[in-house]
Design an enzyme around this catalytic site. Structure first.
Site, PDB file in Angstrom:
ATOM      1  N   HIS B 249     -16.865 -34.327   6.033  1.00 30.05           N
ATOM      2  CA  HIS B 249     -15.447 -34.269   5.694  1.00 30.05           C
ATOM      3  C   HIS B 249     -14.894 -35.680   5.842  1.00 30.05           C
ATOM      4  O   HIS B 249     -15.165 -36.351   6.833  1.00 30.05           O
ATOM      5  CB  HIS B 249     -14.735 -33.303   6.637  1.00 30.05           C
ATOM      6  N   ARG B 269      -3.532 -34.733   2.697  1.00 27.55           N
ATOM      7  CA  ARG B 269      -3.579 -35.393   1.387  1.00 27.55           C
ATOM      8  C   ARG B 269      -3.032 -34.482   0.291  1.00 27.55           C
ATOM      9  O   ARG B 269      -2.344 -34.944  -0.611  1.00 27.55           O
ATOM     10  CB  ARG B 269      -5.016 -35.824   1.072  1.00 27.55           C
TER      11      ARG B 269
END
Lengths: 252, 635
Positions: B249, B269
């Site tokens: 990740h 994000r």
């Protein structure tokens, strides 16, 4: 940055136990759980401690640190003076299994006694419509990570194990409130009465709103103000409303 | 051997995360007597760590979304190595699985019309993730847990006992699967609390044990993630595929050291957060790969316009699939543009108001405040890649989740194929629900169709118990190995040599070191204490599994001489279309891991036609496309 932290940990099982002193290396930014792990890896390989996510999301690593119910993964060592002895003991309200691990099955028993969400009749999956402001009240309670620290601190059962039978504790009274405030729960339409059950089956009356549960909640859920008091008010509305009371008496 | 606690079930489900609970709910609803075996307490499984949401093309926020778009995104994210049938089932069934959760009592965030709200995420063309703030995994696990309880309440009303048809064995670890001939017959495990062994007999077993991330040093995964299901499946004769693909990740915490690896949700994000280097530059524009150029913006102006006008602008590159973003961050740090603690900056403070951050990302705010003294409403986060997910797992039949071993099923992270070489964020929770349900149904159908129930050979049970207790005998022997030290050694090897960027020589070295550690693993001892809740002993048993899956990852990664998704090689940096249809399978033969190549079944023509010719040419070989064209013409 490292220093030798002074840790006092309860070691033992259901029959006997004692506090033992350890000096453990502590690094910058570490939490109590890091030190327990270091103790495990270096000196006490059989030290029993529960943990999973190490990020305050699963509610596994509950214990009492200097007597206060806390998640050990969210308790920074920087809270304490480097010379201070940090005492870690298992949650006192539940029977000890070994070291910091205790038998929390009480909570799972109580969870099963709260009737589940009752889906509304006539609505198919995908047809549920709810407004954000209406779901927010129950959403707050669904933030609960079931660390059981509120149960641990609640004096109704902390010092009175005999109350456990009749009292489900803040966690599960809050679960009743959550379902009661769920915009689409059909329980009442099918003849159920969650507020009344919270009084009768779950012992809401024993709670005298000292807010200890709210104080220790790592998720900052306002258990007392937003769940327990409104639930008490609903009970009161129902029991002392003269018209409702009349109908109830007839039913009884 | 003394009397052993024994239970009989129709279906046993190993693992109590999203996939396991959904499988158990399905099996019980189909009349099966079902047991759920969970390594931790009930409701603590790793699913609670999922933050961002559940991907399902419900089209609540953008009505342009449907299963075809979701299918395309999933295949692109996995670089077309995905099992296309699984990706198809996943995309078509995910909405129904999410809606079903509402009938169990789930409360998702809402749109103004009162529908389930959906948010943007990496690799997803439209806002697609059903969510509850940034604690969606908790909502999922609690909802399923409460559904299990409601089925138990029903059983109590009908049969007088909560556990008449569905029982949860909490803090229970499975050490071995039992077979009758080549088919499943049950499992042996122990109660963590007292170390007592239990024999469970059942004709079918569903593996839902999650992943292997604890084999890596920097990981978002908890202690449970030791590849138990992967190892159990191998030892029972099943095949693992795609083990070389491990997802790092892009955004784990990097500081302070004690929290290194803990996840920072992609929602940061998705909701507008951007990545910057030490000079404050948005570097992701430099890292948009050729295959994605058409849909990702090449400058900040267009990227920022996308949030309000997604139809006329391309997406910000911060929302590329995870493998791309993780590699980009890795490179920035390597080239000296990282933050003081070896990460890059993730900034949401300059992008959203304090109120919005507190509403959308409350648990991230809490996590940084408590653990790093960082207030994300005014300061940037420092982030870097962390081992998060394994795309590889048990090879299963897409429709029934059945493995090659009769009676053995697998769903969720422990199953392989669905995500190809890289999983999109949000596709995990939907995977758990879609294939958890299918596995529960598959197991129930299998049991219903049986003419004779399998029998357990008591000698197998004795052998399993004996093997699990052997580390107590080693305790006083000379040269005894410590499980904590060995686990840490293996984690270092995997992280350093089979990590985010790989190289042939390093992987050879990793395999040698794993073999050497494996030699010593025979001398793993319980360092201290008895069978009562003894983490040292538990770890001995876990490390054996970790070694086995670690070897699979390294061996498969060495064999695949290309870079694709969660497998990046310095010595073979390009994606090679000739490798797209080739899968690497791992089996255990005479105790040794054996890797072999197998061809993937060609994608169905109607699914191929969901993509443009130009796009397919980036992934498929000319021969594959020629065959496809002939097939289309004759249809």
């Amino acid at each position: 940055m490292g220093y030798q932290a002074r840790l006092r940990v309860w070691r033992g099982d259901s029959e006997s136990g004692e506090l033992r002193d350890y000096e453990v290396e502590a690094e910058e930014g570490e939490v109590v759980l890091d030190l327990l792990h270091r103790l495990q890896a270096t000196r006490c390989p059989d030290l029993a401690v529960r943990w999973n996510c190490k990020a305050g999301k699963c509610g596994s690593c509950s214990a009492e640190v200097n007597g206060r119910p806390r998640l050990t993964c969210m308790t920074r060592m920087s809270l304490f003076d480097p010379d201070e002895v940090v005492t870690v003991t298992p949650m006192r309200t539940f029977p000890v299994i070994k070291d910091l691990v205790c038998d929390v099955s009480y909570n799972y028993v109580k969870a099963r006694e709260v009737p589940a969400f009752t889906p509304p009749e006539g609505l198919e999956p995908g047809e549920y419509r709810m407004q954000q402001r209406d779901v927010e009240r129950s959403q707050e309670f669904r933030k609960c990570i079931e660390c059981f620290l509120c149960q641990d601190t609640c004096h109704v059962i902390r010092d009175h194990a005999e109350n456990k039978e009749a009292f489900s504790g803040p966690r599960f009274l809050m679960r009743v409130a959550e379902l009661e405030m769920h915009p689409l729960d059909d329980y009442a339409e099918r003849g159920g009465d969650r507020p009344e059950e919270s009084r009768g089956e779950h012992g809401l009356g024993m709670c005298n709103i000292t807010k200890c549960c709210t104080d220790v909640c790592p998720e900052h859920i306002r258990i007392t103000d937003n769940a327990l008091i409104p639930l008490k008010e609903r009970v009161a509305d129902r029991r002392y409303d003269p018209i409702l009371r009349f109908f109830r008496r007839k039913k009884e | 051997m003394a009397e052993i606690e024994t239970h009989e079930y129709d279906v046993i489900v190993i693992g109590a995360g999203g996939a396991g609970l959904r499988a158990a709910i399905e099996a019980r609803s189909r009349g099966m007597r079902t047991a759920i075996l969970c390594k931790s307490l009930f409701g603590k499984a790793h699913t609670v760590m999922a933050e961002g949401g559940i991907a399902a093309a419900m089209g609540n926020v953008n009505s342009g979304d449907d299963w075809r778009v979701h299918f395309r995104d999933t295949m692109r994210g996995g670089k077309f190595l995905n099992n296309w049938r699984m990706a198809e089932l996943h995309a078509t069934e995910a909405p129904r699985r999410v809606w079903e959760l509402e009938t169990y009592g789930a409360l998702f965030d809402r749109t103004p019309e009162g529908k389930i709200s959906q948010r943007n995420f990496g690799g997803h063309e439209y806002p697609r993730l059903a969510h509850v703030g940034d604690r969606t995994g908790l909502e999922l696990i609690r909802t399923l847990q409460q559904k299990v309880v409601s089925l138990q309440q029903r059983d109590r009303a009908e049969h007088g006992s909560y556990e008449a048809g569905l029982r949860v064995f909490a803090e229970f670890t499975v050490t071995d699967l039992l077979r009758d001939g080549d088919r499943m017959a049950g499992a042996v495990g122990y109660w963590r609390e007292n170390g007592r062994f239990v024999r469970l007999t059942a004709p079918s077993v569903v593996l839902a044990t999650g992943g292997i991330g604890k084999s890596f040093k920097v990981t978002s995964n908890s202690w449970e993630y030791t590849g138990d299901g992967h190892a159990l499946a191998l030892r029972a004769g099943a095949r693992l595929i795609n083990m070389e693909f491990v997802q790092f990740h892009p955004t784990g915490m990097v500081w302070p050291p004690s929290v290194k690896g803990i996840l920072v949700t992609e929602s940061v994000r998705g909701d507008g957060g951007v990545l910057r280097d030490s000079a404050g530059r948005r570097f992701m524009f430099d890292y948009v790969p050729e295959v994605f150029k058409a849909s990702y913006a090449d400058g900040p102006e267009e990227a920022d316009r996308w949030y309000s006008d997604p139809d006329n602008n391309r997406r910000p590159p911060e929302l590329l699939p995870r493998d791309e973003v993780a590699r980009a961050i890795n490179n920035e740090v390597k080239e000296g543009r990282g933050s003081p603690h070896g990460g890059v900056y993730l900034d949401v403070a300059g992008r959203l108001s304090t109120e919005e951050i507190m509403r959308r990302l409350p648990s991230m705010h809490h996590q940084f405040k408590e653990l790093a003294d960082v207030d994300i409403t005014s300061q940037s986060m420092e982030v870097g890649p962390t081992c998060h997910y394994v795309m590889g797992g048990v090879e299963v039949d897409p429709d029934s989740a059945a493995s090659a071993v009769p009676g053995l099923f697998a769903a969720g992270e422990v199953a392989g194929g669905m995500h190809g070489s890289n999983r999109l964020g949000g596709n995990s929770l939907s995977d758990l629900l879609v294939f958890g349900k299918r596995a529960g149904a598959g197991a129930a159908d299998y049991v219903s169709g049986l003419e004779r129930r399998p029998e357990v050979d008591p000698a197998d049970v004795d052998e399993a118990v004996g093997a699990a207790l052997a580390p107590f005998e080693v305790a006083d022997a000379r040269g005894a190995e410590n499980p904590y030290a060995m686990q840490s050694e293996l984690q270092q090897v995997m992280n350093r040599l089979v990590g985010i960027i790989r190289d042939g020589e390093e992987m050879c070295s990793a395999l040698e070191q794993i073999a050497e550690i494996g030699q010593r693993a025979g001398r793993l001892a319980v360092p201290e204490g008895n069978r009562q809740f003894n983490p040292g002993w538990h770890l001995v048993l876990d490390v054996r599994n970790m070694l086995l899956v670690g070897e699979c990852v390294a061996a498969a990664a060495l064999r695949r001489t290309e870079s694709r998704g969660g497998h990046t090689r310095d010595d073979h940096p390009r994606m090679d279309p000739n490798w797209r249809s080739r899968l690497l399978g791992c089996v255990l033969r005479d105790g040794a891991v054996e890797v072999s190549e197998q061809e993937q079944e060609p994608m169905r023509a109607d699914l191929m036609r969901l993509f443009s010719r130009e796009e397919l040419e980036k992934y498929f070989t000319a021969e594959e496309l020629a065959v496809e064209e002939t097939a289309s013409r004759t249809e």
